[in-house]
Design a protein around this motif. Structure first.
Motif, PDB file in Angstrom:
ATOM      1  N   ILE A  52       0.831  -1.203   0.000  1.00 21.94           N
ATOM      2  CA  ILE A  52       0.000   0.000   0.000  1.00 21.94           C
ATOM      3  C   ILE A  52       0.868   1.257   0.000  1.00 21.94           C
ATOM      4  O   ILE A  52       0.596   2.229  -0.720  1.00 21.94           O
ATOM      5  N   TYR A  53       1.943   1.235   0.787  1.00 21.69           N
ATOM      6  CA  TYR A  53       2.850   2.389   0.852  1.00 21.69           C
ATOM      7  C   TYR A  53       3.493   2.629  -0.519  1.00 21.69           C
ATOM      8  O   TYR A  53       3.608   3.778  -0.968  1.00 21.69           O
ATOM      9  N   VAL A  54       3.901   1.568  -1.190  1.00 22.93           N
ATOM     10  CA  VAL A  54       4.506   1.700  -2.523  1.00 22.93           C
ATOM     11  C   VAL A  54       3.527   2.361  -3.480  1.00 22.93           C
ATOM     12  O   VAL A  54       3.895   3.265  -4.249  1.00 22.93           O
ATOM     13  N   VAL A  55       2.283   1.926  -3.463  1.00 25.25           N
ATOM     14  CA  VAL A  55       1.267   2.503  -4.348  1.00 25.25           C
ATOM     15  C   VAL A  55       1.046   3.974  -4.035  1.00 25.25           C
ATOM     16  O   VAL A  55       0.921   4.812  -4.943  1.00 25.25           O
ATOM     17  N   ILE A  56       0.999   4.321  -2.746  1.00 23.76           N
ATOM     18  CA  ILE A  56       0.804   5.713  -2.352  1.00 23.76           C
ATOM     19  C   ILE A  56       1.907   6.601  -2.921  1.00 23.76           C
ATOM     20  O   ILE A  56       1.649   7.672  -3.482  1.00 23.76           O
ATOM     21  N   VAL A  57       3.156   6.155  -2.798  1.00 23.96           N
ATOM     22  CA  VAL A  57       4.278   6.957  -3.285  1.00 23.96           C
ATOM     23  C   VAL A  57       4.349   6.943  -4.807  1.00 23.96           C
ATOM     24  O   VAL A  57       4.540   7.991  -5.444  1.00 23.96           O
ATOM     25  N   ALA A  58       4.174   5.776  -5.409  1.00 25.43           N
ATOM     26  CA  ALA A  58       4.304   5.651  -6.858  1.00 25.43           C
ATOM     27  C   ALA A  58       3.290   6.505  -7.603  1.00 25.43           C
ATOM     28  O   ALA A  58       3.594   7.042  -8.675  1.00 25.43           O
ATOM     29  N   PHE A  59       2.094   6.643  -7.041  1.00 31.40           N
ATOM     30  CA  PHE A  59       1.048   7.415  -7.703  1.00 31.40           C
ATOM     31  C   PHE A  59       0.794   8.751  -7.018  1.00 31.40           C
ATOM     32  O   PHE A  59      -0.202   9.417  -7.305  1.00 31.40           O
ATOM     33  N   SER A  60       1.713   9.144  -6.129  1.00 34.20           N
ATOM     34  CA  SER A  60       1.635  10.449  -5.454  1.00 34.20           C
ATOM     35  C   SER A  60       0.275  10.683  -4.821  1.00 34.20           C
ATOM     36  O   SER A  60      -0.301  11.771  -4.918  1.00 34.20           O
ATOM     37  N   LEU A  61      -0.260   9.651  -4.183  1.00 37.73           N
ATOM     38  CA  LEU A  61      -1.541   9.762  -3.502  1.00 37.73           C
ATOM     39  C   LEU A  61      -1.368  10.483  -2.180  1.00 37.73           C
ATOM     40  O   LEU A  61      -0.276  10.481  -1.594  1.00 37.73           O
ATOM     41  N   PRO A  62      -2.418  11.115  -1.673  1.00 37.54           N
ATOM     42  CA  PRO A  62      -2.316  11.732  -0.345  1.00 37.54           C
ATOM     43  C   PRO A  62      -2.174  10.657   0.719  1.00 37.54           C
ATOM     44  O   PRO A  62      -2.698   9.556   0.566  1.00 37.54           O
ATOM     45  N   GLY A  63      -1.456  10.963   1.752  1.00 40.99           N
ATOM     46  CA  GLY A  63      -1.373  10.009   2.855  1.00 40.99           C
ATOM     47  C   GLY A  63      -0.013   9.399   3.097  1.00 40.99           C
ATOM     48  O   GLY A  63       0.112   8.474   3.898  1.00 40.99           O
ATOM     49  N   ALA A  64       1.040   9.890   2.438  1.00 38.22           N
ATOM     50  CA  ALA A  64       2.371   9.321   2.652  1.00 38.22           C
ATOM     51  C   ALA A  64       2.829   9.524   4.100  1.00 38.22           C
ATOM     52  O   ALA A  64       3.420   8.629   4.705  1.00 38.22           O
ATOM     53  N   THR A  65       2.549  10.700   4.655  1.00 34.72           N
ATOM     54  CA  THR A  65       2.938  10.957   6.042  1.00 34.72           C
ATOM     55  C   THR A  65       2.166  10.055   6.993  1.00 34.72           C
ATOM     56  O   THR A  65       2.729   9.498   7.949  1.00 34.72           O
ATOM     57  N   VAL A  66       0.863   9.888   6.730  1.00 36.50           N
ATOM     58  CA  VAL A  66       0.046   9.004   7.558  1.00 36.50           C
ATOM     59  C   VAL A  66       0.551   7.568   7.444  1.00 36.50           C
ATOM     60  O   VAL A  66       0.571   6.821   8.430  1.00 36.50           O
ATOM     61  N   ALA A  67       0.969   7.172   6.241  1.00 39.78           N
ATOM     62  CA  ALA A  67       1.505   5.823   6.057  1.00 39.78           C
ATOM     63  C   ALA A  67       2.768   5.629   6.883  1.00 39.78           C
ATOM     64  O   ALA A  67       2.971   4.566   7.495  1.00 39.78           O
TER      65      ALA A  67
END
Length: 230
Positions: A52-67
């Motif tokens: 899930i973290y990889v997907v968040i970063v790869a697609f620049s989704l909001p929530g990287a800090t929360v992850a």
């Protein structure tokens, strides 16, 4: 342009649809269920979290800090920081590769074949790649998304990008993972975590020291160039 277009489309769609799920409030409200699932399925939890973290970063989704906070909350400072840094690096390499497939190789080739100021800028980056890569990772003011794209647009090798990303994000990742590890007490008090801790002197000054160390080779080369020292 297709890889970048896909990332942009997913980022916009994900930002709209997932903003309520990738938030501190969602972590707070589901913390007991997450801890119970982790205790019953530790290995699966690690794999799912990293994916899930990889997907968040790869697609620049909001929530990287929360992850990152979640990594500390679920797995403690260690091995949580290892999971966080590894996942963030993999995600960064994905978006870096997409940018290279899109504009990166063409733009880097044009810069290499150009003349004048543009060629000097490209040569300056090439001569100090390691230092520049570490600097953009260590300086807290540089957005993670920007630090992923800029190296792709100037022809940085993927291995060098991956190594500098992994090592360069460790200080910040360690700080936020440790904050996440203490979220249990924060939740009990009904408070929110202090994400500005990275700008506290005891945290910021050592990071700035690392920035100065990374910039030292660039400064030495500049001084030698002005003095004509080989």
């Amino acid at each position: 342009m297709l890889p970048l277009a896909v990332i942009l489309a997913v980022a916009l769609l994900g930002g709209y649809l997932l903003r309520d799920y990738l938030s501190f409030e969602a972590l707070r409200d589901n913390r007991q269920a997450l801890l119970a699932f982790r205790d019953a399925n530790y290995g699966v939890t690690v794999l799912a979290f990293v994916a899930i973290y990889v997907v968040i970063v790869a697609f620049s989704l909001p929530g990287a800090t929360v992850a990152t906070l979640t990594g500390g909350f679920l797995f403690a400072t260690f091995p949580g920081v290892l999971f966080n840094v590894t996942a963030a690096t993999i995600g960064a390499v994905v978006i870096f590769t997409a940018a290279r497939w899109g504009l990166g190789e063409r733009l880097a080739a044009k810069m290499e074949n150009s003349q004048g100021a543009v060629k000097k800028i490209k040569d300056g980056i090439d001569e100090n790649q390691w230092s520049m890569l570490f600097l953009i990772r260590l300086v807290p003011a540089v957005p993670f998304f920007v630090a992923n794209l800029v190296p792709a647009l100037v022809g940085v090798p993927v291995t060098r990008f991956a190594v500098s990303t992994f090592l360069g994000i460790i200080p910040g990742g360690l700080v936020f993972t440790s904050v996440g590890a203490g979220l249990g007490e924060v939740f009990e008090r009904g408070e929110t975590p202090d994400l500005g801790i990275i700008f506290e002197p005891q945290i910021l000054l050592p990071i700035l020291g690392l920035c100065a160390l990374a910039a030292l080779p660039i400064v030495i080369k500049a001084v030698r160039g002005k003095k004509g020292v080989s």
